[in-house]
Design a protein around this motif. Sequence first.
Motif, PDB file in Angstrom:
ATOM      1  N   GLN A 144       0.809  -1.217   0.000  1.00  0.00           N
ATOM      2  CA  GLN A 144       0.000   0.000   0.000  1.00  0.00           C
ATOM      3  C   GLN A 144       0.840   1.264   0.000  1.00  0.00           C
ATOM      4  OE1 GLN A 144      -2.762  -0.613   3.394  1.00  0.00           O
ATOM      5  NE2 GLN A 144      -4.372  -0.812   1.859  1.00  0.00           N
ATOM      6  N   ALA A 145       2.159   1.123   0.126  1.00  0.00           N
ATOM      7  CA  ALA A 145       3.032   2.295   0.162  1.00  0.00           C
ATOM      8  C   ALA A 145       2.961   3.050  -1.160  1.00  0.00           C
ATOM      9  CB  ALA A 145       4.468   1.873   0.456  1.00  0.00           C
ATOM     10  N   SER A 146       2.784   4.375  -1.074  1.00  0.00           N
ATOM     11  CA  SER A 146       2.652   5.188  -2.290  1.00  0.00           C
ATOM     12  C   SER A 146       3.679   6.302  -2.341  1.00  0.00           C
ATOM     13  CB  SER A 146       1.246   5.780  -2.382  1.00  0.00           C
ATOM     14  OG  SER A 146       0.982   6.610  -1.264  1.00  0.00           O
ATOM     15  N   ASN A 147       4.654   6.305  -1.430  1.00  0.00           N
ATOM     16  CA  ASN A 147       5.788   7.201  -1.583  1.00  0.00           C
ATOM     17  C   ASN A 147       7.067   6.501  -1.139  1.00  0.00           C
ATOM     18  OD1 ASN A 147       6.477   7.725   1.178  1.00  0.00           O
ATOM     19  ND2 ASN A 147       4.979   9.387   1.288  1.00  0.00           N
ATOM     20  N   LEU A 148       8.187   7.078  -1.487  1.00  0.00           N
ATOM     21  CA  LEU A 148       9.465   6.405  -1.308  1.00  0.00           C
ATOM     22  C   LEU A 148       9.849   6.249   0.156  1.00  0.00           C
ATOM     23  CD1 LEU A 148      11.413   8.163  -4.204  1.00  0.00           C
ATOM     24  CD2 LEU A 148      10.349   5.905  -4.225  1.00  0.00           C
ATOM     25  N   ILE A 149       9.462   7.212   0.986  1.00  0.00           N
ATOM     26  CA  ILE A 149       9.787   7.120   2.408  1.00  0.00           C
ATOM     27  C   ILE A 149       9.023   5.965   3.050  1.00  0.00           C
ATOM     28  CG2 ILE A 149       9.661   8.317   4.627  1.00  0.00           C
ATOM     29  CD1 ILE A 149      10.068  10.939   3.102  1.00  0.00           C
ATOM     30  N   ALA A 150       7.714   5.902   2.773  1.00  0.00           N
ATOM     31  CA  ALA A 150       6.911   4.796   3.315  1.00  0.00           C
ATOM     32  C   ALA A 150       7.425   3.457   2.812  1.00  0.00           C
ATOM     33  CB  ALA A 150       5.446   4.984   2.933  1.00  0.00           C
ATOM     34  N   LEU A 151       7.843   3.397   1.546  1.00  0.00           N
ATOM     35  CA  LEU A 151       8.364   2.148   0.979  1.00  0.00           C
ATOM     36  C   LEU A 151       9.598   1.679   1.750  1.00  0.00           C
ATOM     37  CD1 LEU A 151       8.075   0.146  -1.501  1.00  0.00           C
ATOM     38  CD2 LEU A 151       9.882   1.517  -2.556  1.00  0.00           C
ATOM     39  N   PHE A 152      10.512   2.603   2.025  1.00  0.00           N
ATOM     40  CA  PHE A 152      11.734   2.223   2.729  1.00  0.00           C
ATOM     41  C   PHE A 152      11.446   1.801   4.169  1.00  0.00           C
ATOM     42  CE2 PHE A 152      15.258   3.472   5.534  1.00  0.00           C
ATOM     43  CZ  PHE A 152      16.216   2.579   5.078  1.00  0.00           C
ATOM     44  N   VAL A 153      10.600   2.545   4.854  1.00  0.00           N
ATOM     45  CA  VAL A 153      10.291   2.216   6.247  1.00  0.00           C
ATOM     46  C   VAL A 153       9.630   0.838   6.330  1.00  0.00           C
ATOM     47  CG1 VAL A 153       8.910   2.875   8.258  1.00  0.00           C
ATOM     48  CG2 VAL A 153      10.152   4.620   6.987  1.00  0.00           C
ATOM     49  N   MET A 154       8.708   0.552   5.415  1.00  0.00           N
ATOM     50  CA  MET A 154       8.057  -0.758   5.438  1.00  0.00           C
ATOM     51  C   MET A 154       9.032  -1.877   5.067  1.00  0.00           C
ATOM     52  SD  MET A 154       5.127  -0.303   6.609  1.00  0.00           S
ATOM     53  CE  MET A 154       5.802   1.072   7.543  1.00  0.00           C
ATOM     54  N   LEU A 155       9.962  -1.591   4.157  1.00  0.00           N
ATOM     55  CA  LEU A 155      10.980  -2.586   3.813  1.00  0.00           C
ATOM     56  C   LEU A 155      11.788  -2.966   5.051  1.00  0.00           C
ATOM     57  CD1 LEU A 155      12.624  -4.143   1.597  1.00  0.00           C
ATOM     58  CD2 LEU A 155      14.105  -2.142   1.507  1.00  0.00           C
ATOM     59  N   GLU A 156      12.172  -1.978   5.843  1.00  0.00           N
ATOM     60  CA  GLU A 156      12.943  -2.258   7.056  1.00  0.00           C
ATOM     61  C   GLU A 156      12.083  -2.945   8.115  1.00  0.00           C
ATOM     62  OE1 GLU A 156      16.422  -1.695   7.202  1.00  0.00           O
ATOM     63  OE2 GLU A 156      15.775  -1.638   5.115  1.00  0.00           O
ATOM     64  N   LEU A 157      10.816  -2.573   8.213  1.00  0.00           N
ATOM     65  CA  LEU A 157       9.934  -3.213   9.187  1.00  0.00           C
ATOM     66  C   LEU A 157       9.737  -4.688   8.844  1.00  0.00           C
ATOM     67  CD1 LEU A 157       8.112  -3.027  11.645  1.00  0.00           C
ATOM     68  CD2 LEU A 157       6.265  -2.191  10.163  1.00  0.00           C
ATOM     69  N   VAL A 158       9.691  -5.005   7.574  1.00  0.00           N
ATOM     70  CA  VAL A 158       9.597  -6.406   7.150  1.00  0.00           C
ATOM     71  C   VAL A 158      10.895  -7.152   7.450  1.00  0.00           C
ATOM     72  CG1 VAL A 158       9.440  -7.925   5.133  1.00  0.00           C
ATOM     73  CG2 VAL A 158       7.865  -6.002   5.366  1.00  0.00           C
ATOM     74  N   SER A 159      12.022  -6.513   7.197  1.00  0.00           N
ATOM     75  CA  SER A 159      13.307  -7.204   7.190  1.00  0.00           C
ATOM     76  C   SER A 159      13.945  -7.363   8.558  1.00  0.00           C
ATOM     77  CB  SER A 159      14.285  -6.454   6.265  1.00  0.00           C
ATOM     78  OG  SER A 159      13.764  -6.359   4.964  1.00  0.00           O
ATOM     79  N   LEU A 160      13.929  -6.329   9.380  1.00  0.00           N
ATOM     80  CA  LEU A 160      14.681  -6.366  10.640  1.00  0.00           C
ATOM     81  C   LEU A 160      14.275  -7.530  11.545  1.00  0.00           C
ATOM     82  CD1 LEU A 160      14.990  -2.545  11.427  1.00  0.00           C
ATOM     83  CD2 LEU A 160      16.779  -4.095  10.648  1.00  0.00           C
ATOM     84  N   PRO A 161      12.965  -7.799  11.735  1.00  0.00           N
ATOM     85  CA  PRO A 161      12.631  -8.977  12.551  1.00  0.00           C
ATOM     86  C   PRO A 161      13.140 -10.285  11.951  1.00  0.00           C
ATOM     87  CG  PRO A 161      10.727  -7.534  12.332  1.00  0.00           C
ATOM     88  CD  PRO A 161      11.754  -7.051  11.359  1.00  0.00           C
ATOM     89  N   LEU A 162      13.148 -10.378  10.634  1.00  0.00           N
ATOM     90  CA  LEU A 162      13.601 -11.620   9.994  1.00  0.00           C
ATOM     91  C   LEU A 162      15.096 -11.822  10.168  1.00  0.00           C
ATOM     92  CD1 LEU A 162      11.455 -11.521   6.725  1.00  0.00           C
ATOM     93  CD2 LEU A 162      11.224 -13.116   8.625  1.00  0.00           C
ATOM     94  N   TYR A 163      15.880 -10.734  10.198  1.00  0.00           N
ATOM     95  CA  TYR A 163      17.311 -10.878  10.460  1.00  0.00           C
ATOM     96  C   TYR A 163      17.540 -11.558  11.812  1.00  0.00           C
ATOM     97  CZ  TYR A 163      17.851  -7.278   6.789  1.00  0.00           C
ATOM     98  OH  TYR A 163      17.806  -6.572   5.624  1.00  0.00           O
ATOM     99  N   ILE A 164      16.731 -11.197  12.793  1.00  0.00           N
ATOM    100  CA  ILE A 164      16.866 -11.788  14.131  1.00  0.00           C
ATOM    101  C   ILE A 164      16.360 -13.224  14.125  1.00  0.00           C
ATOM    102  CG2 ILE A 164      16.169 -11.578  16.545  1.00  0.00           C
ATOM    103  CD1 ILE A 164      15.735  -8.571  15.993  1.00  0.00           C
TER     104      ILE A 164
END
Length: 523
Positions: A156-176
């Motif tokens: 649902q992200a429609s701007n670049l800032i939201a896209l990046f923040v959601m990318l990190e929210l998806v990824s950081l827990p998975l790294y752990i």
Amino acid sequence: MSTFTEPAIYWAGLAPALVILGTAVLGVLVEAFVPRRLRLSVQTVLALAAIMGSFVLLAGQWALVAGETPMTGEIANGFDIDPFGVAAQGIILVIGLLAVLTMADRTSAGDGAFAAQAADRPGRAEETESLHADWMGTEALPLTMFSLGGMMLFPQASNLIALFVMLELVSLPLYIMAAMARHRRLLSQEAALKYFVLGAFSSAFLLLGSALLYGATGSVDYSEIAQVSRLTQGVGPGWIVPAGLVLLLVGLLFKIAAAPFHSWSPDVYQGSPTPVTGFMAAGVKAAAFLALVRVLVFIGMTVTEELGAVLSAIAVLTMLVGTVVGIIQRDIKRMLAYSAIAHAGYMLIALISINRLSLSALLLYSLAYGVSTVGAFGIISLVRVSHGGAAGAEATDLDSYRGLGQRAPWLAAAMTVFMLSFAGIPLTAGFVAKYELFLSAALGGGVWLVVAAVVSSAATAFFYMRLIVLMYFRQSEGEGVVVVGSRGPVAAAVTVAVVLTLVVGILPQPLLTLLGSAAMLAP
């Protein structure tokens, strides 16, 4: 005096994801205040209740966005609501439900997928003490909910800032979570480190691409970037927008494990806790592909010809790598990793010429592939190495599956259904999804890509059929493998996955109609 403009937020539109994220926060408090012996039960109930509640809220949203007078538009700064986004959230919730069930299981061997305490050093006394105390790292469930919430908002992200923040929210827990395997701890920690380092590179590419797009257009909103790009074509440096878009795509292509950005995938799949591998393979791929759709529909329209050639080359290379290298694998988790790479190539061809048919086909493929993937990894978590009759780590060598049809008929039958779906055999969801996907690509002018995909699909059927042959037509060798029983959650996840795979394969029309209504995404 400076003035503050209150942001306009449609909270009801964000409610499904907020329920998931709120439950993740509550899960952190559970880890702090609930006695250890009760945490798994409490965390599991919270997670499942949140997902079901989010489903209910999402059904209400669907009635609004897909009605006679559909409600679409911005629900918050950087997030849009439309039928495509709501359908994407529903698919991700289905994957999340199955993944939570596989993570919450305690097998008949008395263990689970996660380390007793992730901070314990492998092989040291503190790890032995934690194992003897029968502990399990239940913090994996709130981490899963954080990642799931990010996956829901990612498309649902429609701007670049939201896209990046959601990318990190998806990824950081998975790294752990990748480092939390109960067995083969060092391999798990190596997988987490590789995922983290290469994930940081992908984020850097995405940020650099975003910076170029902002510098060229003065905006971070997709629609405004597209509008300015069209108005300024031929004015100033003409390479900045295409270069920025390519770098942005690299960050997203890493998440879907498209070649040549796939090198992390086999090692991370092999080393991570098996339920986390299933969640990662299904959820991250679906979320990243569906987020990529919105980027291409809005921004990609400005460089259609050049971008089509780049995506075509990546799709062919991805299919080639996934097929050729997957055939020679002897570890089932690595085999499924290369299978996932090949499937990413098939899904990419739907993005060469985006239309309503290709959007609905991509949604269906995300669901069909995701359900079968979580179910397959759920089965893998139950097939273990035997140490004098005691269950150890997962037995991932393909030869470990010899004679599984005799030792565990239900698991072998379920795995057969999933392998047939991956191969695209009729009467499975995978067949319907591949047919719709290849048809949309052919109608969009990518006939040669469809031919390449069909050849690749026929070749990948070899390693799916090889596993079926081992399960039913080869005798087990020795007593080196034991099949442990599920205490309920994994069995439930596998059963639901089998039912969905067969029902969609036999009666696909209701779902096709529903997803056809969801394929409404216009700049």
